[in-house]
Design an enzyme around this catalytic site. Structure first.
Site, mmCIF file in Angstrom:
data_model
loop_
_atom_site.group_PDB
_atom_site.id
_atom_site.type_symbol
_atom_site.label_atom_id
_atom_site.label_comp_id
_atom_site.label_asym_id
_atom_site.label_seq_id
_atom_site.Cartn_x
_atom_site.Cartn_y
_atom_site.Cartn_z
ATOM 1 N N LYS A 126 0.604 -1.029 -0.234
ATOM 2 C CA LYS A 126 0.047 -0.433 -0.279
ATOM 3 C C LYS A 126 1.351 1.265 0.309
ATOM 4 O O LYS A 126 0.801 2.487 -0.448
ATOM 5 C CB LYS A 126 -1.023 -0.341 1.185
ATOM 6 C CG LYS A 126 -2.457 0.800 1.088
ATOM 7 C CD LYS A 126 -3.275 1.063 1.793
ATOM 8 C CE LYS A 126 -2.907 0.668 3.954
ATOM 9 N NZ LYS A 126 -4.196 0.602 3.967
ATOM 10 N N GLU A 175 10.556 -4.958 3.745
ATOM 11 C CA GLU A 175 10.395 -6.734 3.430
ATOM 12 C C GLU A 175 9.800 -6.260 1.561
ATOM 13 O O GLU A 175 11.005 -7.411 0.730
ATOM 14 C CB GLU A 175 9.645 -7.843 3.431
ATOM 15 C CG GLU A 175 10.082 -8.287 5.005
ATOM 16 C CD GLU A 175 9.373 -7.311 6.101
ATOM 17 O OE1 GLU A 175 9.077 -6.249 5.739
ATOM 18 O OE2 GLU A 175 9.965 -7.493 7.423
ATOM 19 N N GLY A 194 -4.454 -3.669 5.716
ATOM 20 C CA GLY A 194 -3.993 -4.397 4.945
ATOM 21 C C GLY A 194 -4.637 -5.909 5.187
ATOM 22 O O GLY A 194 -4.556 -6.772 3.939
ATOM 23 N N ARG A 195 -5.036 -6.392 6.244
ATOM 24 C CA ARG A 195 -5.640 -7.675 6.229
ATOM 25 C C ARG A 195 -6.763 -7.655 6.008
ATOM 26 O O ARG A 195 -7.332 -8.818 6.051
ATOM 27 C CB ARG A 195 -5.416 -8.220 8.556
ATOM 28 C CG ARG A 195 -5.796 -7.221 8.783
ATOM 29 C CD ARG A 195 -5.884 -6.693 10.254
ATOM 30 N NE ARG A 195 -6.266 -6.029 11.050
ATOM 31 C CZ ARG A 195 -5.522 -4.730 11.466
ATOM 32 N NH1 ARG A 195 -4.694 -4.758 10.512
ATOM 33 N NH2 ARG A 195 -6.004 -4.384 12.785
ATOM 34 N N GLU A 243 -3.772 -9.202 15.062
ATOM 35 C CA GLU A 243 -3.618 -7.780 14.504
ATOM 36 C C GLU A 243 -4.986 -6.733 14.618
ATOM 37 O O GLU A 243 -4.837 -5.606 14.867
ATOM 38 C CB GLU A 243 -3.290 -7.904 13.124
ATOM 39 C CG GLU A 243 -2.823 -6.362 12.784
ATOM 40 C CD GLU A 243 -1.854 -6.181 11.630
ATOM 41 O OE1 GLU A 243 -0.104 -6.642 11.482
ATOM 42 O OE2 GLU A 243 -2.209 -6.411 10.231
ATOM 43 N N HIS A 260 -2.260 -36.372 14.715
ATOM 44 C CA HIS A 260 -0.995 -36.952 14.438
ATOM 45 C C HIS A 260 -0.298 -36.477 15.482
ATOM 46 O O HIS A 260 0.883 -36.227 15.101
ATOM 47 C CB HIS A 260 -0.639 -37.462 13.488
ATOM 48 C CG HIS A 260 -0.901 -39.004 13.305
ATOM 49 N ND1 HIS A 260 -1.274 -40.258 13.051
ATOM 50 C CD2 HIS A 260 -2.563 -38.639 11.845
ATOM 51 C CE1 HIS A 260 -2.180 -40.535 12.861
ATOM 52 N NE2 HIS A 260 -3.447 -39.446 12.070
ATOM 53 N N LYS A 277 10.000 -1.452 13.741
ATOM 54 C CA LYS A 277 10.274 -0.964 12.683
ATOM 55 C C LYS A 277 11.652 -0.134 12.749
ATOM 56 O O LYS A 277 12.463 0.019 12.527
ATOM 57 C CB LYS A 277 9.299 -0.103 11.826
ATOM 58 C CG LYS A 277 7.875 -1.328 11.592
ATOM 59 C CD LYS A 277 7.164 -0.575 10.326
ATOM 60 C CE LYS A 277 5.964 -1.802 9.823
ATOM 61 N NZ LYS A 277 5.006 -1.146 9.137
#
Lengths: 544, 544
Positions: free
Chosen positions: A203, A209, A264-265, A350, A381, A509
């Site tokens: 955005k 990253e 974002g989410r 978040e 399992h 950050k």
């Protein structure tokens, strides 16, 4: 911004707190025995999903109390405000309008027009890519798409592409998120630069990253002989910062928009989902949007008692707040949904991992639980031992598509059987006497059976939802994700939280930048704690 | 079997419980300010790993109390008993001897001989496969290996193969676990039957998922024109039930052994790791074993206070028992370790998700926490919001290889910086005043800064370990997994648990069979609860 009321200040609270004390008795097993209608009573259908919540630790009385709580908290009004575009994200003074991304009509016609124009571009581009009309720098058709993004720019598209693999076209989509260079490197290992397109999803176009990986991807193309003009053919951006994308070398006409009213989410419905549209085709992507819109219509127009996201939220508050669960396990019995827990981790943790309410007041109770899980039958399992015999309350959501796309129906029945059996096992458990009888049946001596029985016994009475759908299609997947979105929103409002900001990720950050400076320049001044300094030293002395 | 003592009955318990009440004050930040040696004091090295535990909520006093607890619980004696092969798995009357799988010497020379002969076969077969000498039914060399197993027969090999991808040979290993037919189907999509070998991993050779997938894989070969003799060239089994493997159609000389003294979740060191040995080569697999053996030597011979698994276990007990954490988050900052949380979920939750002690007495306290996590930096854009600002205590383990195999050192530094920054951020937090000052610096008005500061403030004082290693190699990976194994064992013994059984998964299997019968035969008699019956009906009515 209306002053938020504490959950504990609503009139129904005390009664619920009292009821919670006896929520474990009588047991679910007894409740089913006493009430022939329980399974029918505690179920709901909406937008292609069916919810069975009869295996939750509730009675008609506690459910009525929870519904009263929802009324007192004016959850219906909150939902109206959300859809009306009120600035519910008060700390950032913005609306949260991700529902508009899947809407076919809206009172906000300006915004809808922008969305529709973005959809039209997605449709065109996905068709060009799928038909082989989009050519790389040597005039080779694109065969592989690499989505570079992180968080919401990664988890949603990744989940949808994986979950809808049966709808996949010839173009392969890959996902790179981690700043660890190994992620990009292994994704590119078998790809050909001439036929690979990168979608940069950010955005702000400032995500560390994503930009780092984007630059490395660019270099990979250059190393393969691509000129600047060539490179431009291989990059698309989804961003609200077109200027920065252009500085990177992406053409303006290769940019798709993002808006500040989409977190974002909540962005998989936007152009962030471009890779999915390429993978499954536009028509299927449109069905994915329509499935979510059907859930939007449901949550907006359905009375609280029949409202699936509201019910799921009330059950979350019941389990986490009143019964004290600190976690929530999600168990999709569909291998394509294996990333669902990771996706829901961002959506829920978040959104609701906050310790202050929307007014900034410290909350005196726990908020967002740890969400975790894996695709069934894998967990059977692994961690199901703890679900069955551990000491912690782990409320579970089983998610179960009833048909398979594989054509292997006989094998798929085993998956169905396992899912249904797990929720029943969690509920009925096994008493020490039952365990002892089973051991005697197996031929053990009386002494051995008595010794082992406590180890085989299981408390049962462990709560779960089961969400079924006819099969996992674009539409039911859309509805499922929208269900969890609205559930998260309702829970936030009951706790008093603004679920649309995420201030907690900022400081990390900033400190990341400071640490990087220290790594790059041993003499950089800093006054960090001794542990951090020592970790930096350890890194330095480990360099070859 | 010695009578297990309750954790709460040890002499040091009450003192620790008292110290726990003030564990959050003074803050870690203050503790670092007051004690220049803290970072040096609270660290350890072993088997190529370094542990920094100075960011845990401990003081010299609480650590001394924890070490006293370990002494009172005779953890050193427990470790001796484990290595001596005592029947510590008392409910199954067996030793737990997975350490023998990586041992180069042992007092149990008979067993070691069997292990060595299995290793020799693994070495031979992995070399044959890597050299192209193992031929499929059309005399084509094998290029792809599909490991079919679930739980410990899947998670360990999958993790090791992914984590050591830089060591990978030309043979590609794939992993299929889920009974959902989509798992096998998508794995086989791009494979050629003539050059694909299947490894069936099942100790009992009765695991439903594994046999079902094995039969489907067999059919895939038959559909491609393979005869019975042909099929035999494409199957290897790792099992202790050779008869059943032969019935399946696997040659006796294609079977590798398993033993009842190895639990599934401790079996990656055995022939269950064959796919890893094929992927990374025998020499690297031997280094993986040696790394774990180095950790075995360390745990056996090191005093409690310097013993890394013991310390990690005491910190787990401190966080979970005394400070009340119900979860533990593992954050490997290495993309290759992205499956580490899933692997550790089985190791820890199947081992310690128990509510009775080894004697079968109901425990009056919580045991195994929910373990979860993801590769960093992924989680920073997802659930870290909750770590930083949520209300739950989430003790974290950061796992950090200090060098990369990619050659992309500059980019890798960003990964390092992010990891170190996150543990510092969790610790120092940000006060409301600091947040307000930061907002004023950004040019916000006094009123706006005051309004937003509570949302930006973070409590800090959140505990973490950081485990570093020079780089992620077969040896350090082996040491890391063995560290968590021994930590899990020590914690089990402190709680009084037998970590080597898993009775809690049995009943679900039985009920699974009953439900499957109902699915296959609508008239099958059963008397299940109404919810289960209704879910079965729903499935039936959804069938085309």
């Amino acid at each position: 911004m209306t002053e938020r009321t504490l959950l504990s200040s609503f009139p129904s609270y005390d009664k619920l707190a009292t009821l919670a004390q006896s929520a474990h008795t009588p047991s679910l097993k007894q409740l089913f025995a006493e009430d022939a209608d329980r399974a029918e009573r505690f179920r709901l259908a909406a937008a292609g999903l069916e919810l069975d919540y009869s295996k939750q630790l509730i009675t008609q009385e506690s459910l009525a109390g929870l519904l009263a709580l929802a009324t007192e908290a004016d959850i219906a009004g909150e939902i109206d405000d959300l859809f009306a575009g009120k600035h519910i994200n008060n700390t950032e003074d913005r609306p949260a309008l991700h529902m508009l991304l899947r809407a076919t009509s809206s009172t906000s016609s300006e915004r809808l027009k922008e969305v529709e124009s973005s959809r039209a571009l997605m449709q065109t581009w996905s068709q060009q890519l799928r038909s082989g009309a989009w050519l790389g720098f040597s005039d080779t058709p694109i065969t592989d798409v690499v989505n570079i993004g992180i968080g919401g720019s990664d988890l949603g598209p990744r989940l949808v592409t994986e979950a809808l693999q049966p709808y996949q076209s010839d173009v392969n989509c890959h996902y790179v998120a981690n700043v660890d260079p190994a992620d990009l490197q292994s994704a590119l290992l078998d790809l050909n630069p001439e036929s690979t397109l990168f979608i940069i999803c950010s955005k702000s176009f400032r995500t560390e990253e994503t930009l780092t990986n984007g630059l490395a991807a660019r270099q990979w193309l250059v190393n393969a002989g691509a000129s600047d003009d060539d490179v431009a053919k291989h990059f698309v951006a989804v961003t609200s910062n077109i200027e920065a994308a252009q500085d990177f070398g992406i053409k303006e006409r290769h940019c798709l928009p993002m808006w500040d009213w989409v977190g974002g989410r909540y962005s998989v419905w936007s152009a962030i989902g471009l890779s999915c549209a390429i993978s499954i085709g536009w028509d299927h992507f449109a069905q994915f949007l329509a499935g979510a819109e059907a859930m939007d219509q449901h949550v907006k127009s359905t009375p609280l008692a029949e409202n699936m996201p509201v019910l799921c939220s009330l059950l979350e508050v019941w389990n986490c707040h009143f019964l004290g669960a600190g976690n929530h396990v999600v168990l999709p019995y569909d291998n394509g949904l294996r990333q669902l827990p990771a996706y829901l981790q961002q959506l829920t943790m978040e959104s609701n991992g906050k310790r202050v309410n929307a007014n900034g007041a410290l909350l005196p109770y726990n908020t967002g639980p740890v969400l975790w899980g894996s695709a069934g039958t894998m967990g059977q399992h692994s961690f199901h031992q703890l679900l069955h015999q551990g000491t912690l309350l782990c409320p579970a959501d089983f998610v179960l598509p009833l048909n398979t796309h594989t054509g292997m129906d006989a094998q798929h029945r085993r998956l169905i059987a396992n899912c249904i059996a797990q929720s029943r096992t969690l509920m009925i458990g096994r008493s020490v006497d039952e365990a002892e009888a089973a051991l005697l049946d197996r031929g053990l001596s009386v002494a051995e059976a008595a010794r082992l029985a406590p180890h085989l016994s299981m408390p049962g009475n462990r709560p779960s939802n089961t969400i079924t759908m006819r099969s996992l299609t674009p539409a039911t997947l859309g509805a499922l994700l929208a269900l969890y979105e609205h559930r998260t929103f309702c829970t936030a409002r009951l706790w008093g939280i603004n679920p649309f900001d995420q201030w907690g990720v900022e400081l990390g950050k900033e400190i990341g930048v400071q640490v990087l400076e220290k790594l790059e320049n041993a003499k950089a001044v800093s006054s960090m704690d001794a542990s951090t300094e020592k970790l930096i030293d350890r890194w330095r002395s480990a360099q070859p």
